[in-house]
Write a protein that holds these residues in place. Structure first.
Motif, mmCIF file in Angstrom:
data_model
loop_
_atom_site.group_PDB
_atom_site.id
_atom_site.type_symbol
_atom_site.label_atom_id
_atom_site.label_comp_id
_atom_site.label_asym_id
_atom_site.label_seq_id
_atom_site.Cartn_x
_atom_site.Cartn_y
_atom_site.Cartn_z
ATOM 1 N N PRO A 230 -25.432 34.686 32.528
ATOM 2 C CA PRO A 230 -25.156 35.708 33.550
ATOM 3 C C PRO A 230 -26.417 35.995 34.355
ATOM 4 O O PRO A 230 -27.544 35.752 33.872
ATOM 5 C CB PRO A 230 -24.720 36.912 32.709
ATOM 6 N N PRO A 231 -26.275 36.508 35.569
ATOM 7 C CA PRO A 231 -27.443 36.700 36.434
ATOM 8 C C PRO A 231 -28.567 37.523 35.812
ATOM 9 O O PRO A 231 -29.751 37.205 35.981
ATOM 10 C CB PRO A 231 -26.854 37.394 37.671
ATOM 11 N N ALA B 47 -36.173 31.260 24.445
ATOM 12 C CA ALA B 47 -35.952 31.665 23.057
ATOM 13 C C ALA B 47 -35.415 33.082 22.915
ATOM 14 O O ALA B 47 -34.790 33.403 21.894
ATOM 15 C CB ALA B 47 -37.245 31.512 22.256
ATOM 16 N N HIS B 48 -35.643 33.934 23.897
ATOM 17 C CA HIS B 48 -35.183 35.333 23.789
ATOM 18 C C HIS B 48 -33.706 35.494 24.138
ATOM 19 O O HIS B 48 -33.142 36.572 23.952
ATOM 20 C CB HIS B 48 -36.008 36.211 24.723
ATOM 21 N N LEU B 49 -33.057 34.424 24.638
ATOM 22 C CA LEU B 49 -31.681 34.536 25.104
ATOM 23 C C LEU B 49 -30.696 34.302 23.952
ATOM 24 O O LEU B 49 -30.783 33.284 23.263
ATOM 25 C CB LEU B 49 -31.412 33.496 26.200
ATOM 26 N N PRO B 50 -29.753 35.216 23.729
ATOM 27 C CA PRO B 50 -28.734 34.970 22.694
ATOM 28 C C PRO B 50 -27.790 33.851 23.133
ATOM 29 O O PRO B 50 -27.553 33.654 24.325
ATOM 30 C CB PRO B 50 -28.002 36.313 22.593
ATOM 31 N N LEU B 51 -27.267 33.123 22.175
ATOM 32 C CA LEU B 51 -26.410 31.978 22.463
ATOM 33 C C LEU B 51 -24.947 32.294 22.180
ATOM 34 O O LEU B 51 -24.618 33.018 21.241
ATOM 35 C CB LEU B 51 -26.825 30.773 21.612
ATOM 36 N N VAL C 117 -16.880 31.013 19.243
ATOM 37 C CA VAL C 117 -15.449 30.996 19.539
ATOM 38 C C VAL C 117 -15.046 29.559 19.881
ATOM 39 O O VAL C 117 -15.678 28.930 20.726
ATOM 40 C CB VAL C 117 -15.096 31.972 20.689
ATOM 41 N N PRO C 118 -13.996 29.015 19.216
ATOM 42 C CA PRO C 118 -13.662 27.592 19.385
ATOM 43 C C PRO C 118 -12.804 27.287 20.612
ATOM 44 O O PRO C 118 -11.823 26.560 20.536
ATOM 45 C CB PRO C 118 -12.917 27.262 18.087
ATOM 46 N N ASP C 119 -13.182 27.822 21.746
ATOM 47 C CA ASP C 119 -12.504 27.532 23.006
ATOM 48 C C ASP C 119 -13.537 27.733 24.103
ATOM 49 O O ASP C 119 -14.076 28.842 24.256
ATOM 50 C CB ASP C 119 -11.304 28.459 23.217
ATOM 51 N N LEU C 120 -13.825 26.681 24.859
ATOM 52 C CA LEU C 120 -14.885 26.776 25.857
ATOM 53 C C LEU C 120 -14.555 27.741 26.985
ATOM 54 O O LEU C 120 -15.453 28.280 27.623
ATOM 55 C CB LEU C 120 -15.203 25.389 26.411
ATOM 56 N N ARG C 121 -13.261 27.969 27.230
ATOM 57 C CA ARG C 121 -12.912 28.980 28.234
ATOM 58 C C ARG C 121 -13.336 30.363 27.757
ATOM 59 O O ARG C 121 -13.817 31.191 28.541
ATOM 60 C CB ARG C 121 -11.411 28.940 28.501
ATOM 61 N N ALA C 122 -13.184 30.623 26.458
ATOM 62 C CA ALA C 122 -13.626 31.895 25.890
ATOM 63 C C ALA C 122 -15.147 31.977 25.844
ATOM 64 O O ALA C 122 -15.731 33.054 26.031
ATOM 65 C CB ALA C 122 -13.036 32.072 24.492
ATOM 66 N N VAL C 123 -15.812 30.831 25.604
ATOM 67 C CA VAL C 123 -17.271 30.803 25.665
ATOM 68 C C VAL C 123 -17.734 31.222 27.051
ATOM 69 O O VAL C 123 -18.628 32.068 27.203
ATOM 70 C CB VAL C 123 -17.807 29.400 25.316
ATOM 71 N N GLY D 157 -24.369 36.315 26.275
ATOM 72 C CA GLY D 157 -25.417 35.335 26.038
ATOM 73 C C GLY D 157 -25.328 34.179 27.005
ATOM 74 O O GLY D 157 -24.682 34.282 28.056
ATOM 75 N N VAL D 158 -25.942 33.068 26.641
ATOM 76 C CA VAL D 158 -25.967 31.878 27.489
ATOM 77 C C VAL D 158 -25.363 30.715 26.697
ATOM 78 O O VAL D 158 -25.247 30.777 25.469
ATOM 79 C CB VAL D 158 -27.400 31.528 27.938
ATOM 80 N N SER D 159 -24.988 29.658 27.410
ATOM 81 C CA SER D 159 -24.398 28.519 26.714
ATOM 82 C C SER D 159 -24.482 27.268 27.579
ATOM 83 O O SER D 159 -24.682 27.341 28.798
ATOM 84 C CB SER D 159 -22.936 28.792 26.359
ATOM 85 N N ALA D 160 -24.293 26.116 26.931
ATOM 86 C CA ALA D 160 -24.139 24.845 27.632
ATOM 87 C C ALA D 160 -22.654 24.539 27.707
ATOM 88 O O ALA D 160 -21.952 24.593 26.693
ATOM 89 C CB ALA D 160 -24.878 23.733 26.892
ATOM 90 N N LEU D 161 -22.176 24.222 28.909
ATOM 91 C CA LEU D 161 -20.751 24.030 29.145
ATOM 92 C C LEU D 161 -20.517 22.814 30.031
ATOM 93 O O LEU D 161 -21.393 22.436 30.826
ATOM 94 C CB LEU D 161 -20.151 25.266 29.833
#
Length: 301
Positions: free
Chosen positions: A168-169, A189-193, A223-229, A238-242
């Protein structure tokens, strides 16, 4: 240009996984089928199958050729049948794969076939679990993010998906760009995943591929759904790779921002997995070939 008889024989060998099985289905002798395959390979100027005691394994060119001609040959047979509609469009195919890819790419691609008699039953889940279901005969085809290693499963490349690291911004603005260039693991490293599974398969792969280390970050959501991620990332968890195809609209809207821009985007190959020899069944062959053909228009996901 190869004749239709040679192409039809090729498709039968591809679907059966052996020359002898294709000969049985075609009502020909094995030497006759081998001869037709040899003529086709001669006309194309390259080998289409690697022979072994267990049958034949298609080359990459063979898989591409089967995807381009298989469905068209089935439709030609259907058009020439007395009823005008062949059995290849009638029956149920049990498809399995990740929810987001099934919803956003696979079902829109296959749904037009349902108007011609095909029925689709979908199971959603993680690749490892779904491949076990395939081996057990409880599903017919798996769209898998991992290459199957089981001997009873045949895998064909479907498409590559491209990954992007997004947040997120407000979290994106908290990253020090100078530190990101020098030591990206420390800078992030400070960003939650937000992850897809406990072992963070996609996020971990991104960190190892781009930064050479596993992420030391805390994990806020699994959460086992990338749309929910993606939804959790947009909400600020948090942040994620998608996959880019999934994050593209949120990036365009400004709901998320890229945290890192690699020189070459990290890719993961998606596979179509079936039980060895199962493509002799017309409805499954139709679905398999249709997905392979239409995936060319998806580009890198």
């Amino acid at each position: 240009m190869p004749g239709l008889d040679l192409l039809a024989t090729f498709v039968e060998i591809y679907r059966c996984g052996s020359v002898s099985a294709a000969a049985d289905r075609l009502g020909l002798t094995q030497p006759a089928v081998s001869g037709q395959l040899a003529r086709l390979e001669e006309q194309l100027g390259e080998q289409l199958f690697v022979r072994s005691r267990r049958g034949v394994t298609p080359t990459a060119h063979a898989a591409d050729l089967a995807a381009r001609v298989g469905t068209h040959l089935d439709e030609l047979r259907a058009a020439l049948s007395p009823s005008g509609a062949g059995p290849a469009h009638v029956g149920t195919v049990r498809i399995a794969g990740p929810g987001e890819l099934i919803a956003m790419r696979v079902l829109p691609t296959l749904s037009p076939l349902t108007t011609r008699g095909l029925r689709i039953h979908v199971t959603l889940g993680l690749a490892g679990e779904l491949l076990r279901e395939l081996s057990a005969g409880r599903v017919d085809l798996v769209v898998s993010a991992i290459r199957p290693t089981q001997q009873d499963i045949a895998a064909t490349v479907l498409v590559d998906e491209e990954f992007v690291l997004v947040g997120p911004p407000n979290l994106a603005r908290s990253v020090d760009t100078a530190r990101l260039a020098d030591d990206p693991v420390d800078a992030l490293a400070h960003l939650p995943l937000v992850g897809y599974a406990d072992d963070l398969p996609i996020v971990r792969r991104y960190w190892l591929s781009e930064f050479g280390r596993r992420p030391p970050n805390t994990v806020s959501v699994i959460v086992p759904d990338l749309r929910a991620v993606l939804a959790a990332v947009i909400a600020g968890a948090g942040v994620s790779a998608l996959p880019r195809y999934l994050a593209e609209s949120a990036l365009s809207a400004g709901s998320v921002e890229l945290l890192h821009e690699p020189a070459a985007p990290p890719l993961n190959t998606l596979y179509l997995a079936t039980r060895t020899g199962a493509l002799v069944h017309p409805p499954l062959a139709l679905v398999h070939d249709h997905l392979r053909t239409r995936a060319h228009s998806w580009g890198a996901l």
